[in-house]
Write an enzyme that holds these catalytic residues in place. Structure first.
Site, PDB file in Angstrom:
ATOM      1  N   ASP A  67      -0.138 -13.015 -26.830  1.00 19.81           N
ATOM      2  CA  ASP A  67      -0.280 -14.477 -26.804  1.00 19.81           C
ATOM      3  C   ASP A  67      -1.539 -14.795 -26.016  1.00 19.81           C
ATOM      4  O   ASP A  67      -2.224 -13.897 -25.518  1.00 19.81           O
ATOM      5  CB  ASP A  67       0.962 -15.110 -26.129  1.00 19.81           C
ATOM      6  CG  ASP A  67       1.244 -16.529 -26.624  1.00 19.81           C
ATOM      7  OD1 ASP A  67       0.378 -17.401 -26.393  1.00 19.81           O
ATOM      8  OD2 ASP A  67       2.297 -16.763 -27.227  1.00 19.81           O
ATOM      9  N   ASP A 113      -5.969 -13.319 -28.542  1.00 19.09           N
ATOM     10  CA  ASP A 113      -6.202 -14.472 -29.420  1.00 19.09           C
ATOM     11  C   ASP A 113      -6.250 -13.920 -30.845  1.00 19.09           C
ATOM     12  O   ASP A 113      -7.111 -13.089 -31.168  1.00 19.09           O
ATOM     13  CB  ASP A 113      -7.528 -15.148 -29.051  1.00 19.09           C
ATOM     14  CG  ASP A 113      -7.759 -16.422 -29.846  1.00 19.09           C
ATOM     15  OD1 ASP A 113      -7.353 -16.475 -31.024  1.00 19.09           O
ATOM     16  OD2 ASP A 113      -8.354 -17.364 -29.287  1.00 19.09           O
ATOM     17  N   VAL A 114      -5.333 -14.381 -31.689  1.00 21.52           N
ATOM     18  CA  VAL A 114      -5.191 -13.758 -33.018  1.00 21.52           C
ATOM     19  C   VAL A 114      -6.388 -14.016 -33.927  1.00 21.52           C
ATOM     20  O   VAL A 114      -6.479 -13.437 -35.016  1.00 21.52           O
ATOM     21  CB  VAL A 114      -3.890 -14.207 -33.732  1.00 21.52           C
ATOM     22  CG1 VAL A 114      -2.666 -13.710 -32.991  1.00 21.52           C
ATOM     23  CG2 VAL A 114      -3.846 -15.727 -33.937  1.00 21.52           C
ATOM     24  N   TYR A 156      -2.091 -28.067 -41.223  1.00 20.66           N
ATOM     25  CA  TYR A 156      -0.919 -27.218 -40.966  1.00 20.66           C
ATOM     26  C   TYR A 156      -0.230 -26.871 -42.289  1.00 20.66           C
ATOM     27  O   TYR A 156       0.121 -25.714 -42.518  1.00 20.66           O
ATOM     28  CB  TYR A 156       0.028 -27.976 -40.027  1.00 20.66           C
ATOM     29  CG  TYR A 156       1.216 -27.172 -39.529  1.00 20.66           C
ATOM     30  CD1 TYR A 156       1.108 -26.329 -38.430  1.00 20.66           C
ATOM     31  CD2 TYR A 156       2.455 -27.286 -40.150  1.00 20.66           C
ATOM     32  CE1 TYR A 156       2.200 -25.613 -37.967  1.00 20.66           C
ATOM     33  CE2 TYR A 156       3.559 -26.577 -39.688  1.00 20.66           C
ATOM     34  CZ  TYR A 156       3.426 -25.738 -38.590  1.00 20.66           C
ATOM     35  OH  TYR A 156       4.509 -25.027 -38.129  1.00 20.66           O
ATOM     36  N   THR A 172      11.811 -25.929 -30.121  1.00 19.45           N
ATOM     37  CA  THR A 172      10.881 -25.064 -29.365  1.00 19.45           C
ATOM     38  C   THR A 172       9.905 -25.975 -28.609  1.00 19.45           C
ATOM     39  O   THR A 172       9.841 -27.177 -28.888  1.00 19.45           O
ATOM     40  CB  THR A 172      10.044 -24.153 -30.296  1.00 19.45           C
ATOM     41  OG1 THR A 172       9.140 -24.980 -31.033  1.00 19.45           O
ATOM     42  CG2 THR A 172      10.882 -23.319 -31.229  1.00 19.45           C
ATOM     43  N   THR A 232       7.836 -28.163 -31.076  1.00 14.48           N
ATOM     44  CA  THR A 232       8.444 -29.366 -31.653  1.00 14.48           C
ATOM     45  C   THR A 232       8.703 -30.411 -30.569  1.00 14.48           C
ATOM     46  O   THR A 232       8.592 -31.607 -30.826  1.00 14.48           O
ATOM     47  CB  THR A 232       9.744 -29.034 -32.414  1.00 14.48           C
ATOM     48  OG1 THR A 232      10.528 -28.132 -31.641  1.00 14.48           O
ATOM     49  CG2 THR A 232       9.476 -28.449 -33.761  1.00 14.48           C
TER      50      THR A 232
HETATM   51  N1  LIG Z   1       9.442 -24.851 -34.219  1.00 18.31           N
HETATM   52  C1  LIG Z   1       9.482 -25.211 -35.482  1.00 18.31           C
HETATM   53  O1  LIG Z   1      10.139 -26.190 -35.849  1.00 18.31           O
HETATM   54  C2  LIG Z   1       8.720 -24.418 -36.508  1.00 18.31           C
HETATM   55  C3  LIG Z   1       8.990 -24.690 -37.859  1.00 18.31           C
HETATM   56  C4  LIG Z   1       8.302 -23.966 -38.826  1.00 18.31           C
HETATM   57  C5  LIG Z   1       7.389 -23.006 -38.457  1.00 18.31           C
HETATM   58  N2  LIG Z   1       7.130 -22.778 -37.141  1.00 18.31           N
HETATM   59  C6  LIG Z   1       6.141 -21.757 -36.820  1.00 18.31           C
HETATM   60  O2  LIG Z   1       6.718 -20.801 -35.961  1.00 18.31           O
HETATM   61  C7  LIG Z   1       5.700 -20.215 -35.143  1.00 18.31           C
HETATM   62  C8  LIG Z   1       6.123 -20.319 -33.678  1.00 18.31           C
HETATM   63  O3  LIG Z   1       6.199 -21.698 -33.335  1.00 18.31           O
HETATM   64  P1  LIG Z   1       7.036 -22.257 -32.086  1.00 18.31           P
HETATM   65  O4  LIG Z   1       7.745 -23.452 -32.564  1.00 18.31           O
HETATM   66  O5  LIG Z   1       7.757 -21.155 -31.442  1.00 18.31           O
HETATM   67  O6  LIG Z   1       5.833 -22.791 -31.181  1.00 18.31           O
HETATM   68  P2  LIG Z   1       5.410 -22.457 -29.670  1.00 18.31           P
HETATM   69  O7  LIG Z   1       4.294 -23.390 -29.388  1.00 18.31           O
HETATM   70  O8  LIG Z   1       6.600 -22.446 -28.792  1.00 18.31           O
HETATM   71  O9  LIG Z   1       4.866 -20.951 -29.777  1.00 18.31           O
HETATM   72  C9  LIG Z   1       3.675 -20.644 -30.453  1.00 18.31           C
HETATM   73  C10 LIG Z   1       2.914 -19.630 -29.640  1.00 18.31           C
HETATM   74  O10 LIG Z   1       1.707 -19.283 -30.336  1.00 18.31           O
HETATM   75  C11 LIG Z   1       0.709 -19.123 -29.361  1.00 18.31           C
HETATM   76  N3  LIG Z   1      -0.634 -19.275 -29.908  1.00 18.31           N
HETATM   77  C12 LIG Z   1      -1.248 -20.404 -30.322  1.00 18.31           C
HETATM   78  N4  LIG Z   1      -2.512 -20.136 -30.680  1.00 18.31           N
HETATM   79  C13 LIG Z   1      -2.698 -18.800 -30.496  1.00 18.31           C
HETATM   80  C14 LIG Z   1      -3.789 -17.928 -30.707  1.00 18.31           C
HETATM   81  N5  LIG Z   1      -4.998 -18.362 -31.147  1.00 18.31           N
HETATM   82  N6  LIG Z   1      -3.622 -16.610 -30.452  1.00 18.31           N
HETATM   83  C15 LIG Z   1      -2.433 -16.153 -29.983  1.00 18.31           C
HETATM   84  N7  LIG Z   1      -1.373 -16.930 -29.757  1.00 18.31           N
HETATM   85  C16 LIG Z   1      -1.512 -18.254 -30.019  1.00 18.31           C
HETATM   86  C17 LIG Z   1       0.997 -20.193 -28.333  1.00 18.31           C
HETATM   87  O11 LIG Z   1       0.364 -19.927 -27.088  1.00 18.31           O
HETATM   88  C18 LIG Z   1       2.511 -20.159 -28.260  1.00 18.31           C
HETATM   89  O12 LIG Z   1       2.975 -19.313 -27.231  1.00 18.31           O
HETATM   90  C19 LIG Z   1       4.421 -20.981 -35.461  1.00 18.31           C
HETATM   91  O13 LIG Z   1       3.673 -20.255 -36.419  1.00 18.31           O
HETATM   92  C20 LIG Z   1       4.925 -22.276 -36.062  1.00 18.31           C
HETATM   93  O14 LIG Z   1       3.977 -22.868 -36.923  1.00 18.31           O
HETATM   94  C21 LIG Z   1       7.777 -23.453 -36.149  1.00 18.31           C
END
Ligand SMILES: NC(=O)c1ccc[n+]([C@@H]2O[C@H](COP(=O)([O-])OP(=O)(O)OC[C@H]3O[C@@H](n4cnc5c(N)ncnc54)[C@H](O)[C@@H]3O)[C@@H](O)[C@H]2O)c1
Length: 248
Positions: free
Chosen positions: A37, A59-60, A151, A188, A191
């Site tokens: 992360d 950083d991905v 997105y 999360t 959201t």
């Molecule tokens: N929570 C939801 O409702 C939901 C729904 C559909 C999809 N998603 C997807 O699930 C995944 C996780 O989301 P989440 O809700 O846990 O969010 P979150 O914000 O809790 O976690 C996402 C993580 O990705 C990390 N991140 C962001 N940019 C980065 C980068 N450039 N390099 C490395 N890490 C990076 C952030 O620091 C964070 O820790 C995401 O891809 C999100 O789009 C979430």
């Protein structure tokens, strides 16, 4: 005996939300888990919860760092069986208001990061004989939401790319399965931040109110299924987990 004894998993965006829960569930089933992360304190804390957990700053969007992260994983644990391309973020704005910079940020992290992850992991997985790649899409990739055009583009891109990479692995006779998960709204930090920012009548929120929010474990259970032998007959597919949000 856990379902992932002797296996090694790498989870991007593992410091928070869905990625952190994936890490806990895969570790509970016996996997050695590397989480990466850009939120270092949170990531290190999640890794510290896990037996043999390892956190790496990553950083991905950075291809060089991908090579280092995969090399460190192999050095430390000897193999790589599961990659969860989970890192993501959201920036709001319609086609008329979103900056191109914020458009590129989202597509670079989610489409670019997922592509780079598959590119870095597949050579190692094919050498070890098998693997499972799990790409985090979203129901946002299956429909139109006016406030998040980048997105939705990124998540639709992940769904298409997942199929193409799964086909490639089949053509090459790699025993690597490549699937995506499309969650609806899950509780999360992402959201929580979005709900705090958006007006109550914002586009897309009615869906959340109608179908309710899931919990990270609802997604982590499917990540486990796809990572372990239970999911052996699935590749090239996207599994929607949304309590019926997209059923009609
Ligand atoms: N929570 C939801 O409702 C939901 C729904 C559909 C999809 N998603 C997807 O699930 C995944 C996780 O989301 P989440 O809700 O846990 O969010 P979150 O914000 O809790 O976690 C996402 C993580 O990705 C990390 N991140 C962001 N940019 C980065 C980068 N450039 N390099 C490395 N890490 C990076 C952030 O620091 C964070 O820790 C995401 O891809 C999100 O789009 C979430």
């Amino acid at each position: 005996m856990g379902k992932l004894e002797g296996k090694v998993a790498l989870i991007t965006g593992g410091a928070s939300g869905l990625g952190a829960e994936d890490a806990r569930v895969l570790a509970r089933e016996g996997a050695k888990v590397v989480i990466t992360d850009v939120q270092d304190d949170l990531g290190a804390a999640v890794a510290a919860e896990l037996p043999d957990g390892l956190y790496l700053h990553h950083d991905v969007r950075d291809p060089q760092r991908w090579a280092e992260v995969v090399a460190t994983t192999i050095e430390r644990f000897g193999r790589l069986d599961t990659l969860v391309n989970n890192a993501g973020l959201v920036r709001f704005g319609t086609v008329e208001t979103l900056s191109y910079e914020d458009f590129r940020l989202q597509t670079d992290v989610m489409v670019g990061g997922t592509f780079l992850g598959c590119q870095a992991a597949i050579p190692h997985m094919s050498r070890d004989g098998s693997g499972s790649i799990i790409n985090m899409a979203s129901v946002a990739g299956l429909k139109g939401i006016s406030t998040i055009p980048a997105y939705t583009a990124a998540k639709a891109g992940i769904i298409g790319m997942t199929r193409s990479i799964a086909v490639h692995c089949r053509e090459q006779k790699y025993r690597i399965r490549v699937n995506a998960i499309a969650p609806g709204g899950i509780v999360t930090p992402m959201t929580a931040q979005a709900l705090a920012q958006l007006p109550q009548d914002a586009a897309g929120l009615d869906q959340i109110h109608d179908h309710g929010m899931g919990q990270p474990i609802d997604i982590a259970n499917m990540v486990l299924y796809l990572a372990c032998e239970d999911g052996r007959h699935l590749t090239g597919t996207t599994i929607t987990i949304d309590n019926g949000e997209t059923m009609a």
